[in-house]
Write a protein that holds these residues in place. Structure first.
Motif, PDB file in Angstrom:
ATOM      1  N   ALA A 110     -43.279  41.084  29.326  1.00 53.43           N
ATOM      2  CA  ALA A 110     -43.344  39.620  29.275  1.00 53.43           C
ATOM      3  C   ALA A 110     -42.711  39.066  28.002  1.00 53.43           C
ATOM      4  N   LEU A 128     -50.264  37.582  29.913  1.00 50.19           N
ATOM      5  CA  LEU A 128     -50.627  37.357  31.300  1.00 50.19           C
ATOM      6  C   LEU A 128     -52.124  37.573  31.480  1.00 50.19           C
ATOM      7  N   THR A 134     -43.755  38.576  34.648  1.00 52.86           N
ATOM      8  CA  THR A 134     -43.359  37.198  34.938  1.00 52.86           C
ATOM      9  C   THR A 134     -41.991  37.191  35.607  1.00 52.86           C
ATOM     10  N   THR A 174     -41.602  29.525  35.855  1.00 55.41           N
ATOM     11  CA  THR A 174     -42.057  30.880  35.544  1.00 55.41           C
ATOM     12  C   THR A 174     -43.341  31.153  36.305  1.00 55.41           C
ATOM     13  N   ILE A 176     -46.223  34.326  37.822  1.00 62.43           N
ATOM     14  CA  ILE A 176     -46.786  35.649  37.555  1.00 62.43           C
ATOM     15  C   ILE A 176     -46.736  36.477  38.831  1.00 62.43           C
TER      16      ILE A 176
END
Length: 311
Positions: A110, A128, A134, A174, A176
């Motif tokens: 990340a 995260l 991501t 963006t 996850i």
């Protein structure tokens, strides 16, 4: 032992100090002249009071909290559970990972700016809420495509990201990807549609079938071999100068009705002009060796679809 509770205001904080009856002076950390100048010590009238209130400038309060071993928050929430963590002195990647219940690999992937696991105080890390990666959504990507890139269930992506819907993913957002460790290796060409039945082989000769830059293949034959339009369309570019032309030499580009384009390079002679409309299979040029070419051959590119001549 002193316990400190802060009630924040824009420039000052009222600090309630719990430390036993009859407390008349602030803790050592607050006894600078600046702090004392702002103090308004108010005691309860009842004997045995256990609470005193002091108004102290925010800058002094921050320094005092740090001295008392209670630093201000280093974690700032952003969106979808993502947080920005400011590295403190003594932090390590493994320690941060353990504290937040994620893996070192999740933090590293990340944060591409983390090189060889080295971090430093003041550095900001994207954290995260789960083990995963991501992904920044690109134009044309769908939820199904993104799920396929990471080999995860699209429902898991939806559950983790409130900013996307089943059919629409906003570009440059963006998100996850929970449970993912890395995206599958995928080339741009492999994501293109297969329209092999739409096109015609543009020339005879030896085709090694090796795909190279610009989604292109090479067909080798003697100079002067006929080159035909792979499909009907409008000629949008023709170069007859026999010059370098970015390595292409003489070339032709055709824009097809289905939104694709084909490009024919290193030609010896062109038989069409810009603005001509050609039919599928129409003679458009002769194979040559102009531009950056080793031997006579056709450099044939397809834009917007898989190159149907790649093996």
């Amino acid at each position: 032992m002193l316990n400190i509770m802060a009630n924040g205001h824009a420039s000052e904080n009222t600090i309630s100090i719990f430390g036993g009856p009859g407390l008349k002076t602030p803790p050592k950390s607050f006894t600078s002249e600046v702090a004392l100048a702002h103090n308004e010590l108010r005691s309860e009238t009842e004997e045995g009071s256990k609470e005193e209130s002091i108004t102290i400038p925010l800058s002094i309060q921050e320094a005092a909290l740090e001295e008392l071993g209670k630093p201000l928050s280093t974690l700032v929430p952003t969106q979808n559970g993502l947080s920005i963590y400011t590295v403190k002195k003594g932090d390590t990647l493994s320690g941060i990972a353990a504290e937040f219940g994620i893996s070192v690999k999740t933090i590293s992937e990340a944060n591409p700016n983390v090189k060889r696991g080295i971090i430093y105080p003041g550095q900001q890390l994207k954290l995260l809420p789960v083990v995963g990666v991501t992904h920044v959504i690109q134009d044309g990507e769908t939820l199904e495509l993104i799920a396929g890139l990471y080999n995860v269930d699209k429902e898991e992506i939806l559950a983790m990201n409130s900013n996307i819907s089943l059919g629409l993913a906003p570009v440059d957002e963006t998100i996850i990807i929970p449970g993912a460790t890395a995206r599958k290796t995928i080339t741009a060409a492999s994501r293109l549609p297969d329209l092999r039945n739409y096109f015609k082989v543009p020339a005879t000769g030896w085709n090694q079938g090796e795909l190279h830059s610009k989604n292109a293949i090479d067909i080798a034959n003697r100079c002067g071999t006929p080159i035909y339009a792979a499909a009907e369309g409008l000629v949008i570019n023709v170069n007859n100068a026999g010059n370098w032309n970015q390595g292409y030499g003489n070339d032709i580009t055709i824009d097809h009705p289905n939104g694709t384009k084909t490009h024919y390079a290193h030609t010896q002679k062109n038989f069409v002009a810009k603005g001509d409309y050609v039919e599928k299979g129409q003679l458009i040029a002769e194979m040559g060796q102009t531009g950056k070419a080793t031997g006579c051959h056709l450099h044939f590119e397809v834009e917007g679809a898989k190159n149907f001549l790649a093996k």
